[in-house]
Scaffold this motif. Sequence first.
Motif, short mmCIF file in Angstrom:
data_model
loop_
_atom_site.label_atom_id
_atom_site.label_comp_id
_atom_site.label_asym_id
_atom_site.label_seq_id
_atom_site.Cartn_x
_atom_site.Cartn_y
_atom_site.Cartn_z
N GLU A 15 5.05 24.56 -10.28
CA GLU A 15 6.29 23.97 -10.76
C GLU A 15 7.51 24.65 -10.12
O GLU A 15 8.50 23.99 -9.79
CB GLU A 15 6.36 24.07 -12.28
CG GLU A 15 5.33 23.17 -12.98
CD GLU A 15 5.33 23.34 -14.49
OE1 GLU A 15 5.91 24.34 -14.97
OE2 GLU A 15 4.73 22.49 -15.18
N SER A 34 2.42 20.86 -3.08
CA SER A 34 1.02 21.12 -3.39
C SER A 34 0.18 21.32 -2.13
O SER A 34 0.12 20.45 -1.27
CB SER A 34 0.43 19.94 -4.19
OG SER A 34 -0.96 20.12 -4.37
N THR A 93 -1.14 30.07 -10.98
CA THR A 93 -0.70 29.52 -12.26
C THR A 93 -0.02 28.17 -12.03
O THR A 93 0.42 27.88 -10.92
CB THR A 93 0.33 30.45 -12.96
OG1 THR A 93 1.50 30.53 -12.16
CG2 THR A 93 -0.26 31.83 -13.17
N ARG A 94 0.07 27.37 -13.08
CA ARG A 94 0.82 26.12 -13.00
C ARG A 94 2.30 26.41 -12.75
O ARG A 94 2.97 25.65 -12.05
CB ARG A 94 0.64 25.28 -14.27
CG ARG A 94 1.43 23.98 -14.22
CD ARG A 94 1.19 23.07 -15.38
NE ARG A 94 2.04 21.89 -15.26
CZ ARG A 94 1.77 20.83 -14.54
NH1 ARG A 94 0.64 20.77 -13.86
NH2 ARG A 94 2.61 19.80 -14.48
N GLN A 95 2.78 27.50 -13.32
CA GLN A 95 4.19 27.85 -13.14
C GLN A 95 4.54 28.02 -11.66
O GLN A 95 5.63 27.65 -11.23
CB GLN A 95 4.51 29.13 -13.91
CG GLN A 95 5.98 29.51 -13.85
CD GLN A 95 6.30 30.77 -14.65
OE1 GLN A 95 5.40 31.39 -15.21
NE2 GLN A 95 7.57 31.13 -14.69
#
Length: 212
Positions: free
Chosen positions: A150, A137, A145-147
């Motif tokens: 991840e 992070s 995007t969150r993807q």
Amino acid sequence: MDLSDIRRRYCMGGLRRADLPSDPLDLFETWLKQAIEAKLPDPTAMTIATVDASGQPFQRIVLLKHVDADGMIFYTNLGSRKAEQLGHNPKISLHFPWHMMERQVHVTGQVEKLSTLEVMKYFSSRPKESQIAAWASKQSQRLSTRQALESKFMELKQKFAKGEVPIPTFWGGYRVKINSIEFWQGGDHRLHDRFLYQRDGDNAWQIERLAP
């Protein structure tokens, strides 16, 4: 929904001058221990407030990781918005909202960065996935995007699967050198108890009762 009708009584107990120790950290540690024993959710969670270069205040919740006579410690990404703001202005405010016990603690002070040794010691104690998340992070930076976040985490998890996770150069911590601590205990009829500890010119603690 009429928010003006939402209220409750505060009747769990009071706080009297005779109950106060000379050192506020003694009372803070007692209250923190009681919050932990009462199984409050996230008893070490605290709101920290900083100010940017334009004077705009910001708040966010972090976890208290250590407290002693030298101050209160938390860790963060040194590229984060809070770290940037503390670089401009090291003054900080902390707030512990122990609502279920009808208590609050408010702290003011200034931060100093922790030593590399202190940061290494804490980072090595973290779960491995938390260590990897620190790498994944870029805190406070724009994220498509969150993807994407991840995917970066999974990539790093594979990279560090067989070895130790090194400490990111952009990750560290702060010690809050305390200038004042206010203890708030809810009271019946809104007659709350508030006591403020402040350091005087000789670095000794002076105690004042404040009106609710």
